[in-house]
Design a protein around this motif. Structure first.
Motif, mmCIF file in Angstrom:
data_model
loop_
_atom_site.group_PDB
_atom_site.id
_atom_site.type_symbol
_atom_site.label_atom_id
_atom_site.label_comp_id
_atom_site.label_asym_id
_atom_site.label_seq_id
_atom_site.Cartn_x
_atom_site.Cartn_y
_atom_site.Cartn_z
ATOM 1 N N CYS A 45 30.472 37.740 34.954
ATOM 2 C CA CYS A 45 31.305 37.240 33.856
ATOM 3 C C CYS A 45 30.561 36.181 33.057
ATOM 4 N N VAL A 46 30.022 35.200 33.752
ATOM 5 C CA VAL A 46 29.316 34.108 33.086
ATOM 6 C C VAL A 46 28.107 34.650 32.321
ATOM 7 N N SER A 47 27.478 35.680 32.839
ATOM 8 C CA SER A 47 26.294 36.268 32.200
ATOM 9 C C SER A 47 26.642 37.241 31.080
ATOM 10 N N SER A 48 27.911 37.587 30.951
ATOM 11 C CA SER A 48 28.308 38.574 29.944
ATOM 12 C C SER A 48 28.209 37.989 28.538
ATOM 13 N N ASP A 49 28.321 38.877 27.549
ATOM 14 C CA ASP A 49 28.243 38.430 26.157
ATOM 15 C C ASP A 49 29.624 38.218 25.550
ATOM 16 N N ARG A 50 30.666 38.172 26.354
ATOM 17 C CA ARG A 50 32.028 37.961 25.861
ATOM 18 C C ARG A 50 32.184 36.542 25.332
ATOM 19 N N LYS A 51 32.788 36.406 24.155
ATOM 20 C CA LYS A 51 33.009 35.087 23.561
ATOM 21 C C LYS A 51 33.946 34.239 24.408
ATOM 22 N N ALA A 52 34.945 34.858 25.010
ATOM 23 C CA ALA A 52 35.987 34.109 25.715
ATOM 24 C C ALA A 52 35.566 33.639 27.106
ATOM 25 N N ARG A 53 34.369 33.970 27.532
ATOM 26 C CA ARG A 53 33.986 33.604 28.894
ATOM 27 C C ARG A 53 33.838 32.089 29.028
ATOM 28 N N SER A 54 34.171 31.606 30.187
ATOM 29 C CA SER A 54 33.994 30.198 30.523
ATOM 30 C C SER A 54 33.922 30.111 32.041
ATOM 31 N N PRO A 55 33.347 29.049 32.572
ATOM 32 C CA PRO A 55 33.310 28.914 34.035
ATOM 33 C C PRO A 55 34.713 28.929 34.642
ATOM 34 N N GLU A 56 35.686 28.328 33.941
ATOM 35 C CA GLU A 56 37.051 28.300 34.456
ATOM 36 C C GLU A 56 37.656 29.699 34.509
ATOM 37 N N LEU A 57 37.522 30.444 33.417
ATOM 38 C CA LEU A 57 38.066 31.796 33.371
ATOM 39 C C LEU A 57 37.358 32.676 34.390
ATOM 40 N N CYS A 58 36.048 32.603 34.424
ATOM 41 C CA CYS A 58 35.283 33.434 35.345
ATOM 42 C C CYS A 58 35.620 33.097 36.794
ATOM 43 N N GLY A 59 35.809 31.817 37.093
ATOM 44 C CA GLY A 59 36.195 31.403 38.435
ATOM 45 C C GLY A 59 37.572 31.904 38.809
ATOM 46 N N CYS A 60 38.490 31.865 37.863
ATOM 47 C CA CYS A 60 39.844 32.355 38.107
ATOM 48 C C CYS A 60 39.829 33.856 38.390
ATOM 49 N N ILE A 61 39.062 34.572 37.612
ATOM 50 C CA ILE A 61 38.972 36.022 37.792
ATOM 51 C C ILE A 61 38.359 36.356 39.150
ATOM 52 N N GLN A 62 37.337 35.612 39.534
ATOM 53 C CA GLN A 62 36.744 35.840 40.858
ATOM 54 C C GLN A 62 37.764 35.548 41.947
ATOM 55 N N GLY A 63 38.563 34.512 41.752
ATOM 56 C CA GLY A 63 39.602 34.199 42.729
ATOM 57 C C GLY A 63 40.563 35.367 42.906
ATOM 58 N N ALA A 64 40.938 36.011 41.810
ATOM 59 C CA ALA A 64 41.799 37.196 41.885
ATOM 60 C C ALA A 64 41.077 38.321 42.624
ATOM 61 N N ALA A 65 39.792 38.484 42.333
ATOM 62 C CA ALA A 65 39.003 39.525 43.001
ATOM 63 C C ALA A 65 38.928 39.269 44.497
ATOM 64 N N ASN A 66 38.786 38.006 44.878
ATOM 65 C CA ASN A 66 38.691 37.675 46.296
ATOM 66 C C ASN A 66 39.954 38.073 47.051
ATOM 67 N N ILE A 67 41.083 38.054 46.389
ATOM 68 C CA ILE A 67 42.354 38.420 47.015
ATOM 69 C C ILE A 67 42.540 39.933 47.052
ATOM 70 N N GLU A 68 42.190 40.604 45.970
ATOM 71 C CA GLU A 68 42.526 42.023 45.816
ATOM 72 C C GLU A 68 41.411 42.994 46.182
ATOM 73 N N LEU A 69 40.156 42.562 46.119
ATOM 74 C CA LEU A 69 39.032 43.493 46.269
ATOM 75 C C LEU A 69 38.154 43.143 47.461
ATOM 76 N N THR A 70 37.619 44.167 48.095
ATOM 77 C CA THR A 70 36.630 43.976 49.149
ATOM 78 C C THR A 70 35.292 43.624 48.503
ATOM 79 N N GLY A 71 34.321 43.250 49.299
ATOM 80 C CA GLY A 71 32.984 42.987 48.780
ATOM 81 C C GLY A 71 32.394 44.209 48.091
ATOM 82 N N ALA A 72 32.578 45.370 48.703
ATOM 83 C CA ALA A 72 32.073 46.609 48.094
ATOM 84 C C ALA A 72 32.792 46.888 46.769
ATOM 85 N N ASP A 73 34.095 46.635 46.734
ATOM 86 C CA ASP A 73 34.853 46.814 45.491
ATOM 87 C C ASP A 73 34.308 45.899 44.400
#
Length: 122
Positions: A48-76
């Protein structure tokens, strides 16, 4: 038309999902809409942080990873990161007849829904 919108949504969500990681605390006391850690780190956060999206930020990217940690496995999470490099791959996985892809897509959809609801406004 629906296919184009879906691909755009997947790409946007993939960009959102790449913005977080695997650290930080989560409070599950508030029921189904509890908040995820805002500064999690992991593969999706790095993408996310490395992407070219204008809306990216460490806060947003961290929040999204937090959601991933709950819903997705490492392989996912590794599969989701691959969508950043090749957005068309998301469409291929979604339309695949493989049961493993169908199972992944159900988890991915849950992850996207959680990230959208919990990370909105960051």
């Amino acid at each position: 038309m629906k296919s184009t919108l879906l691909i755009g949504a997947v790409a946007a969500l993939t960009a959102l999902s790449a913005c977080g990681g695997g650290g930080g605390s989560v409070s599950r006391n508030a029921g189904p809409d509890y908040r995820v850690a805002r500064m999690a780190s992991g593969p999706i956060s790095r993408a996310c942080v490395s992407s070219d999206r204008k809306a990216r930020s460490p806060e947003l990217c961290g929040c999204i990873q937090g959601a991933a940690n709950i819903e997705l496995t490492g392989a996912d999470q590794r599969m989701a990161v691959s969508f950043y490099k090749d957005p068309h791959k998301a469409q291929e996985v979604r339309q695949s007849d493989r049961s493993s892809h169908e199972d992944f897509w159900k988890r991915y959809k849950s992850y996207v829904d959680r990230a959208e609801s919990q990370c909105r406004g960051l």
